[in-house]
Each structure stands twice: as C-alpha cells, then as structure tokens.
Design a protein around this motif. Structure first.
Motif, short mmCIF file in Angstrom:
data_model
loop_
_atom_site.label_atom_id
_atom_site.label_comp_id
_atom_site.label_asym_id
_atom_site.label_seq_id
_atom_site.Cartn_x
_atom_site.Cartn_y
_atom_site.Cartn_z
N MET A 142 0.87 -1.18 0.00
CA MET A 142 0.00 0.00 0.00
C MET A 142 0.91 1.23 0.00
N ILE A 143 0.74 2.11 -1.00
CA ILE A 143 1.58 3.30 -1.09
C ILE A 143 0.79 4.52 -0.63
N SER A 455 -4.86 0.42 -13.78
CA SER A 455 -6.24 0.18 -13.36
C SER A 455 -6.37 -0.93 -12.31
N ASN A 456 -5.36 -1.82 -12.21
CA ASN A 456 -5.44 -2.91 -11.23
C ASN A 456 -5.10 -2.46 -9.80
N ILE A 457 -4.69 -1.19 -9.63
CA ILE A 457 -4.38 -0.66 -8.32
C ILE A 457 -5.56 0.15 -7.80
N ILE A 458 -5.98 -0.15 -6.58
CA ILE A 458 -7.14 0.55 -6.00
C ILE A 458 -6.70 1.92 -5.49
N TYR A 459 -7.35 2.96 -6.01
CA TYR A 459 -6.98 4.35 -5.74
C TYR A 459 -7.92 4.90 -4.68
N LEU A 460 -7.36 5.30 -3.54
CA LEU A 460 -8.17 5.78 -2.41
C LEU A 460 -7.83 7.22 -2.05
N ASP A 461 -8.88 8.04 -1.83
CA ASP A 461 -8.64 9.40 -1.37
C ASP A 461 -9.60 9.77 -0.25
#
Length: 461
Positions: A142-143, A455-461
């Motif tokens: 997780m970055i 697109s395979n990485i879940i982007y959270l804000d």
C-alpha cells in the motif's frame, strides 16, 4: 530480531555451505574429466593444500557480489553473476597457486572448472531462486503520499526485476483512515511522501501494533538517521546523528587505494585505451580525448577526461544538454564505447592526480550543479567527497534516474561509507556493464513515469 529473520539467515548460511560443497565437487569433477578418472596424486595434493584459500575466496566474492540477496534479482542476474565470479575465481586460483608455490595444480583443470562450476552453480541458483519465489511469495504493498510520488513509486516497483512486491492500494488523502481500513489486505505500507507529523506517527503506531512492515523513502529527514551513534548520558539515551562526511582516517586509506588501483588499472587497460583512441581518431573528426569542466570535492572545478563519443560540435548550438537514449550526437563508435563504459577509462588519470576517486558520486557540470542546487538545498552535500568513476547510484540505480534519486543514492553512500562498501561497488560495477536497464534513456523513463496509475491498483482518497 524476529524468529523469521533468524530463519532467513539460517537458510542463507545453509545455501552458502551447499554452494561451497558444489564448487568443491565441480573442481573434483574437473580433475576427473581432465585425467579420465586416473588423477595423479601430486596434482590433486596441490588442490588439497590450496583448497581452504580457494573456498574462502569463493565465499567472499559471492558475498561481495550480493549473490545471496534474492529479492532484487532475476535469472539473468544469476547468469551474469555466476559467470563473472567464476572468471575471477579462475584468474585468482592461477595467481594463488603461483604465489603459494602449488605449481602442480594443473591449469587445464582450472579452465575446465570454469565451465563445469558455472553450469552447476547456475542451475543450483536458479533452483534456489524458484523455490524462494514459490515459498516466499509476493508481498502486497500500500503506497501512501501525493499523486506524483505515488506514480514514481508504482513505476519503480512495477519495473523491478523481481516481482516480489505488488502494489495493491494507492492512498492520496485521508491517510490514516484509509491505511487503517485496508491494512489487513496488505503486507507492507510504503510512505512515499512527506505527510503531516501527527498523522505519520499515528500510522507508525498502527503498523507497529499490527506487526506490518513499513517502507520509507530516502528523504533528507530519513537519511539523517542512517548510521546513528547511540549515547547514554546519565539515565537518558540519545541518538547522535552522523554527518554526511567520511572521516579523515578513512579518507586517507581511500586515497592510497585510489592511487594503487588507478596505477594498476592504467597498465592493465592500456591496450584497450590504445585501440579505442585509434578507433575514435579514424572514425570521426576532432580530438581523441574529450575534456569537460566538472565539480568534485568541496565544489572545486576540474577537467574530466573521456574518450570522445559525440561529434566535436555536439553542443555548439544547443548548449549543455543531458544525454538521452538514441542521442543523435553520439558517433557510431561512441555508441559502443559508451555501452561498454570504455569511454570512462581516461578518468583513471583523474583519479591518479587526485581530482576523482574510483568510487564516489558521479561528477556533474557546473551548469547543472547550479541548477540542481536551486531545486534541492541539500545537493551541496554530495561534494563532501571526491567525485567517482563509479558509485552507489551507478550500481543500484539507473543511468536515467533523475538528479534527486541520484542525490539520495550519493548521500546514502557517504552515510554508509566503508572500505568494504567501496570494494562491493567496484566489483558490482562489472555486472552493470551487461545490464541494459541501467543505460535506459532519460526520455524513455519519463514517458513511462508520466502514465496514469494502472487500473489494477485501488486508488483511495
């Protein structure tokens, strides 16, 4: 230290011992092949008497080349490392048996063992690597950080030779909330940007309590804490931060080694330099050697020497420009001498007279130094040591890494400096001559980094 770490070290010791046994058996097999089973005892006795030194050297070279560090390797790496080490072993055994007066150790056996040991050890190492990949498994990452730093981190992890680390989440805001909510789905949290201290400490506490791994960048703040000195004053423990400099004692030893090494290498490389000089002269107009003002220790100017790989008027109209892939200014011969790093050989004379060291930060031109200083206030720290022919950034980074990334490598080198580190860098420089990734152009790199988050990485804000 956790039990897992102890077990990892135990496994590595086991791998080393098995490799020593395999190398010993490959030498015995070479005797058998050479003499078709009828091995003369006086020849074999020369190996028995020298075997302890040969096997110790074998272990030392493998450790210095980083053979037993698996997470950042590929099968191609093991091929090159095995071949390079066994060639060095071949030369070293011949020298060892000469100086040790073991003259009956057959040279034919030594050369046969180069082939036999390379095959046996390579097959073994591939098998170990496959087992490592299977049982060690991939680690979900997780970055955390701003979007630019996250893109850079995703690019670097995605382009690593080993696919051990897989990015699953990219968090660009509400850091603590999103980390806590998704922490059980990952193995590692990588804080790629400078975030608010209060939120950062909350994330640290969370990761420690949940026993999750934490990755941090080599920012100036984090680099300060590398190689600390722990002090106790009365009942208080204090961390003394080490500076970005090499001690005067280490600096003297480093300089003496530079003089000896450059003298020996100038003699050894003189035929290559002569041939290169003739090729440059015969294939393009202009001088054989290219002189350019660079910056070294304490910000001093000096003329770096190189075999000319570009046309004599390369920057007449454009002015100072950083090199890129498929650079039209590079001559036909220049492409080959640059890819093999032969163009750098005249810098041995820079080392001999004291402008440079064999190992250190690569020297930059005043034009770019002034530019980089404006962009990064810590850039001057790399000039606390002599510029080098090769360096930490060249071995562990890429040719196309931006100046901030290279600066971090350089500052880490100064912080971690030791004679052993210099030896490791010198040896591992041999390997990067075969590594095409290290010479990838700046323009290619930037194009890849500027792409959207996959697109395979879940982007959270």
């Amino acid at each position: 230290m956790s039990q897992g770490e102890k077990f990892t070290k135990t496994k590595k010791i086991g791998i080393v011992l098995i490799e020593v046994l395999l190398y010993h058996l490959s030498l015995l097999l070479s005797f058998y092949i050479r003499y078709e089973g009828n091995i003369p005892m006086y020849n074999y006795k020369a190996y028995v008497n020298s075997s302890i030194y040969i096997l110790m050297l074998f272990i030392l070279l493998n450790l210095l080349f980083g053979v037993y560090i698996l997470y950042n390797k590929s099968i191609t790496d093991f091929f090159y490392l095995t071949l390079i080490i066994q060639i060095i072993m071949t030369v070293s055994i011949m020298a060892l048996t000469f100086f040790g007066r073991w003259f009956t150790f057959p040279r034919s056996v030594i050369f046969i063992s180069l082939i036999v040991s390379s095959i046996i050890l390579f097959v073994w190492r591939v098998a170990v690597y496959k087992i490592y990949e299977r049982f060690s498994g991939s680690k979900k990452v997780m970055i955390v950080g701003n979007e630019i730093d996250i893109k850079n981190a995703i690019f670097n992890i995605g382009n690593a030779k080993s696919k051990r680390h897989i990015v699953k989440y990219a968090i660009v805001s509400n850091y603590y909330y999103n980390v806590e909510k998704n922490l059980e789905k990952v193995d590692i949290v990588y804080i790629a940007s400078d975030i608010y201290e209060e939120e950062k400490l909350k994330i640290y506490n969370l990761l420690v309590s949940k026993r999750k791994k934490l990755f941090l960048t080599t920012s100036f703040e984090n680099l300060l804490l590398v190689k600390p000195n722990i002090m106790n004053i009365e009942d208080e423990s204090i961390i003394e931060v080490s500076n970005f400099e090499i001690s005067s004692e280490d600096n003297l030893i480093k300089r003496l080694i530079d003089i000896v090494f450059s003298l020996v290498l100038i003699v050894v490389a003189s035929p290559i330099m002569l041939i290169t000089a003739l090729l440059v002269k015969l294939t393009s107009e202009g001088p054989v050697l290219y002189k350019q003002v660079r910056i070294t220790k304490d910000g001093k100017d000096f003329n770096v020497l190189k075999f000319r790989s570009m046309s004599a008027t390369a920057e007449k109209e454009s002015g100072p420009v950083l090199a890129s892939s498929n650079d039209a200014r590079v001559t036909t011969v220049g492409k080959y001498i640059r890819s093999l790093r032969v163009d750098e050989l005249p810098q041995l004379f820079n080392v001999l007279i004291g402008d440079m060291s064999v190992v250190g930060p690569r020297p930059e031109r005043p034009f770019f130094v002034d530019q980089f200083k404006k962009e990064n206030p810590h850039y001057y720290l790399r000039h606390n040591v002599r510029a080098g022919i090769t360096g930490y950034a060249q071995v562990y980074g890429k040719y196309a890494s931006d100046f901030n990334s290279k600066l971090n490598f350089d500052l880490l080198y100064i912080k971690k400096y030791s004679l052993l580190l210099d030896i490791k860098i010198m040896l591992q420089t041999i390997k990067i001559l075969f590594d095409k990734v290290s010479s990838k152009g700046l323009d290619e790199e930037e194009q890849e980094k500027n792409k959207d988050i996959p697109s395979n990485i879940i982007y959270l804000d």
